[in-house]
Design a protein around this motif. Structure first.
Motif, PDB file in Angstrom:
ATOM      1  N   ASN A   1      -1.515 -17.896 -16.013  1.00 33.12           N
ATOM      2  CA  ASN A   1      -0.204 -17.756 -15.371  1.00 33.12           C
ATOM      3  C   ASN A   1       0.071 -16.344 -14.863  1.00 33.12           C
ATOM      4  OD1 ASN A   1       2.047 -19.129 -14.433  1.00 33.12           O
ATOM      5  ND2 ASN A   1       3.314 -18.548 -16.165  1.00 33.12           N
ATOM      6  N   GLY A   2      -0.981 -15.555 -14.615  1.00 36.47           N
ATOM      7  CA  GLY A   2      -0.773 -14.209 -14.067  1.00 36.47           C
ATOM      8  C   GLY A   2      -1.267 -14.073 -12.648  1.00 36.47           C
ATOM      9  N   ASP A   3      -1.479 -15.191 -11.979  1.00 36.62           N
ATOM     10  CA  ASP A   3      -2.157 -15.169 -10.680  1.00 36.62           C
ATOM     11  C   ASP A   3      -1.459 -14.307  -9.634  1.00 36.62           C
ATOM     12  OD1 ASP A   3      -4.324 -17.702 -10.698  1.00 36.62           O
ATOM     13  OD2 ASP A   3      -2.694 -17.864 -12.116  1.00 36.62           O
ATOM     14  N   ILE A   4      -0.138 -14.419  -9.534  1.00 37.07           N
ATOM     15  CA  ILE A   4       0.571 -13.674  -8.487  1.00 37.07           C
ATOM     16  C   ILE A   4       0.393 -12.170  -8.693  1.00 37.07           C
ATOM     17  CG2 ILE A   4       2.847 -13.161  -7.506  1.00 37.07           C
ATOM     18  CD1 ILE A   4       3.599 -16.100  -8.141  1.00 37.07           C
ATOM     19  N   SER A   5       0.444 -11.736  -9.931  1.00 37.04           N
ATOM     20  CA  SER A   5       0.212 -10.312 -10.204  1.00 37.04           C
ATOM     21  C   SER A   5      -1.191  -9.899  -9.776  1.00 37.04           C
ATOM     22  CB  SER A   5       0.417 -10.022 -11.693  1.00 37.04           C
ATOM     23  OG  SER A   5       1.782 -10.120 -12.034  1.00 37.04           O
ATOM     24  N   TYR A   6      -2.169 -10.771 -10.006  1.00 42.45           N
ATOM     25  CA  TYR A   6      -3.539 -10.442  -9.598  1.00 42.45           C
ATOM     26  C   TYR A   6      -3.709 -10.508  -8.077  1.00 42.45           C
ATOM     27  CZ  TYR A   6      -4.770 -10.439 -14.511  1.00 42.45           C
ATOM     28  OH  TYR A   6      -4.831 -10.142 -15.847  1.00 42.45           O
ATOM     29  N   HIS A   7      -3.060 -11.464  -7.415  1.00 40.10           N
ATOM     30  CA  HIS A   7      -3.068 -11.454  -5.944  1.00 40.10           C
ATOM     31  C   HIS A   7      -2.594 -10.090  -5.445  1.00 40.10           C
ATOM     32  CE1 HIS A   7      -2.028 -16.060  -5.958  1.00 40.10           C
ATOM     33  NE2 HIS A   7      -3.304 -15.852  -6.232  1.00 40.10           N
ATOM     34  N   ASN A   8      -1.471  -9.637  -6.017  1.00 35.41           N
ATOM     35  CA  ASN A   8      -0.879  -8.391  -5.556  1.00 35.41           C
ATOM     36  C   ASN A   8      -1.723  -7.181  -5.940  1.00 35.41           C
ATOM     37  OD1 ASN A   8       1.228  -9.797  -4.387  1.00 35.41           O
ATOM     38  ND2 ASN A   8       2.616  -9.494  -6.102  1.00 35.41           N
ATOM     39  N   ALA A   9      -2.406  -7.254  -7.078  1.00 30.97           N
ATOM     40  CA  ALA A   9      -3.307  -6.164  -7.463  1.00 30.97           C
ATOM     41  C   ALA A   9      -4.488  -6.079  -6.497  1.00 30.97           C
ATOM     42  CB  ALA A   9      -3.801  -6.367  -8.894  1.00 30.97           C
ATOM     43  N   ILE A  10      -5.010  -7.236  -6.090  1.00 36.56           N
ATOM     44  CA  ILE A  10      -6.077  -7.244  -5.079  1.00 36.56           C
ATOM     45  C   ILE A  10      -5.554  -6.635  -3.784  1.00 36.56           C
ATOM     46  CG2 ILE A  10      -7.497  -8.757  -3.623  1.00 36.56           C
ATOM     47  CD1 ILE A  10      -7.613 -10.680  -6.120  1.00 36.56           C
ATOM     48  N   ALA A  11      -4.341  -7.019  -3.388  1.00 40.09           N
ATOM     49  CA  ALA A  11      -3.737  -6.454  -2.173  1.00 40.09           C
ATOM     50  C   ALA A  11      -3.571  -4.941  -2.301  1.00 40.09           C
ATOM     51  CB  ALA A  11      -2.386  -7.119  -1.899  1.00 40.09           C
ATOM     52  N   HIS A  12      -3.190  -4.464  -3.490  1.00 41.56           N
ATOM     53  CA  HIS A  12      -3.033  -3.024  -3.715  1.00 41.56           C
ATOM     54  C   HIS A  12      -4.345  -2.295  -3.453  1.00 41.56           C
ATOM     55  CE1 HIS A  12      -2.535   0.779  -5.880  1.00 41.56           C
ATOM     56  NE2 HIS A  12      -1.218   0.580  -5.836  1.00 41.56           N
ATOM     57  N   VAL A  13      -5.442  -2.838  -3.969  1.00 41.77           N
ATOM     58  CA  VAL A  13      -6.754  -2.206  -3.755  1.00 41.77           C
ATOM     59  C   VAL A  13      -7.114  -2.242  -2.272  1.00 41.77           C
ATOM     60  CG1 VAL A  13      -9.211  -2.268  -4.318  1.00 41.77           C
ATOM     61  CG2 VAL A  13      -7.515  -2.805  -6.084  1.00 41.77           C
ATOM     62  N   LEU A  14      -6.863  -3.360  -1.619  1.00 41.04           N
ATOM     63  CA  LEU A  14      -7.162  -3.459  -0.194  1.00 41.04           C
ATOM     64  C   LEU A  14      -6.386  -2.416   0.605  1.00 41.04           C
ATOM     65  CD1 LEU A  14      -7.108  -7.349   0.075  1.00 41.04           C
ATOM     66  CD2 LEU A  14      -9.110  -5.912   0.497  1.00 41.04           C
ATOM     67  N   LEU A  15      -5.111  -2.271   0.305  1.00 44.75           N
ATOM     68  CA  LEU A  15      -4.259  -1.341   1.048  1.00 44.75           C
ATOM     69  C   LEU A  15      -4.614   0.114   0.787  1.00 44.75           C
ATOM     70  CD1 LEU A  15      -0.913  -3.237   0.448  1.00 44.75           C
ATOM     71  CD2 LEU A  15      -1.859  -2.710   2.717  1.00 44.75           C
ATOM     72  N   THR A  16      -5.042   0.421  -0.427  1.00 40.86           N
ATOM     73  CA  THR A  16      -5.284   1.822  -0.783  1.00 40.86           C
ATOM     74  C   THR A  16      -6.741   2.254  -0.650  1.00 40.86           C
ATOM     75  OG1 THR A  16      -5.455   1.200  -3.131  1.00 40.86           O
ATOM     76  CG2 THR A  16      -3.293   1.921  -2.339  1.00 40.86           C
ATOM     77  N   LYS A  17      -7.680   1.323  -0.840  1.00 41.42           N
ATOM     78  CA  LYS A  17      -9.103   1.698  -0.785  1.00 41.42           C
ATOM     79  C   LYS A  17      -9.825   1.166   0.445  1.00 41.42           C
ATOM     80  CE  LYS A  17     -10.308   2.565  -5.570  1.00 41.42           C
ATOM     81  NZ  LYS A  17     -11.327   2.358  -6.626  1.00 41.42           N
ATOM     82  N   TYR A  18      -9.333   0.049   0.989  1.00 40.67           N
ATOM     83  CA  TYR A  18     -10.013  -0.578   2.137  1.00 40.67           C
ATOM     84  C   TYR A  18      -9.008  -0.889   3.246  1.00 40.67           C
ATOM     85  CZ  TYR A  18     -13.420  -1.238  -1.602  1.00 40.67           C
ATOM     86  OH  TYR A  18     -14.276  -1.030  -2.649  1.00 40.67           O
ATOM     87  N   PRO A  19      -8.295   0.119   3.738  1.00 38.85           N
ATOM     88  CA  PRO A  19      -7.280  -0.153   4.770  1.00 38.85           C
ATOM     89  C   PRO A  19      -7.867  -0.761   6.044  1.00 38.85           C
ATOM     90  CG  PRO A  19      -7.699   2.209   4.553  1.00 38.85           C
ATOM     91  CD  PRO A  19      -8.389   1.542   3.401  1.00 38.85           C
ATOM     92  N   GLU A  20      -9.158  -0.512   6.266  1.00 41.04           N
ATOM     93  CA  GLU A  20      -9.809  -1.092   7.451  1.00 41.04           C
ATOM     94  C   GLU A  20      -9.920  -2.606   7.352  1.00 41.04           C
ATOM     95  OE1 GLU A  20     -13.073  -0.092   4.479  1.00 41.04           O
ATOM     96  OE2 GLU A  20     -11.172   0.777   5.156  1.00 41.04           O
ATOM     97  N   ALA A  21      -9.787  -3.157   6.143  1.00 36.68           N
ATOM     98  CA  ALA A  21      -9.822  -4.614   5.965  1.00 36.68           C
ATOM     99  C   ALA A  21      -8.468  -5.251   6.245  1.00 36.68           C
ATOM    100  CB  ALA A  21     -10.265  -4.966   4.549  1.00 36.68           C
TER     101      ALA A  21
END
Length: 202
Positions: free
Chosen positions: A67-87
Motif C-alpha cells: 500500500n505504498g505504491d503512490i509514494s514509490y511512484h513519486n520517489a521514482i519521479a523525484h529521481v527522474l526529475l533530479t538525476k535524469y531530467p533529459e528523460a
C-alpha cells in the motif's frame, strides 16, 4: 503488439502469470529475446516475480510494498526529475498535454526524495525497499523512455490489475501511474503506455 516493442515493462499489483497468463508469457518471451528490464510491485513473491527473475535476475526488480505504491511512484519521479531530467518531457509539451503538472513536479521535489519515502514506509514495508532499488528502477525507466522517444517506438509499458483499482485509493493509484507516463512521454506511440488488465472495470 505493444509488448514486443517495449523497452521496459512494469506490473503494479498484478500477478499476470496467474491472472492473465497469455499476456505474461508474451512479456516473458520478449524479456528473454531482448533482455529488457521488468519491475513488479507486489508484497508477495508471485509467479510473475519468480518467472521474470528466472529469465534475468539482474534486471528484474521486485518492489515489495504494501500500500505504498503512490509514494514509490513519486520517489521514482523525484529521481527522474533530479538525476535524469533529459528523460522528462519539455515544459512546452507538458503545458500542451498535462494539467497540473507544475504542482505535481513541485510536490514531488518537495516531499518524495527516495530516502524520505523509504524512511516513512520502513515499518509498513519492513525495509524491503531501498533507496538504491528506487534509484535503479528510475534509471531503467529513464533509459527506456529516452530510447523509445528516439526510436519513435517503445519506451515504458505498464500494466495493473483490478485490485489496484479497488483499493481505498484506487483512482489515485492509477492516476499516479499515468503521471509518471506523462512526465516521461510514455504515451501516444507503439510500445509504451499504461494499461488496466481488469475485465469489466467501472
Amino acid at each position: 503488439e505493444d509488448i514486443e516493442e517495449a523497452d521496459m515493462i512494469t506490473f503494479w499489483g498484478h500477478n499476470a502469470r496467474e491472472a492473465h497468463p497469455i499476456l505474461f508469457w508474451r512479456v516473458a518471451d520478449h524479456k528473454k529475446r531482448k533482455d529488457i528490464p521488468t519491475m513488479v510491485s507486489d508484497p508477495r513473491a508471485t509467479g510473475t516475480v519468480q518467472g521474470l527473475e528466472s529469465i534475468n535476475p539482474r534486471n528484474s526488480y521486485h518492489l515489495q510494498t504494501l500500500n505504498g505504491d503512490i509514494s514509490y511512484h513519486n520517489a521514482i519521479a523525484h529521481v527522474l526529475l533530479t538525476k535524469y531530467p533529459e528523460a522528462c518531457m519539455p515544459e512546452a509539451w507538458l503545458d500542451q498535454n498535462a494539467n497540473g503538472w507544475k504542482e505535481y513536479v513541485e510536490g514531488v521535489k518537495a516531499r518524495y526524495a527516495p530516502a524520505d519515502v523509504v524512511e516513512r514506509l520502513k515499518l509498513l514495508d519492513r525495509g524491503r525497499v531501498t533507496v538504491e532499488m528506487i534509484e535503479k528502477i528510475a534509471e531503467e525507466w529513464a533509459k527506456a523512455s529516452i530510447k523509445g522517444r528516439e526510436r519513435g517506438r517503445g519506451g515504458v509499458l505498464t500494466f495493473w490489475g483490478i485490485g489496484y483499482n479497488q483499493m481505498l485509493h484506487g483512482q489515485h493509484n492509477t492516476s499516479s501511474i499515468i503521471n509518471l507516463h506523462l512526465l516521461t512521454g510514455n504515451v501516444g506511440r507503439p510500445g509504451c503506455g499504461s494499461h488496466s488488465q481488469t475485465g469489466q472495470a467501472n
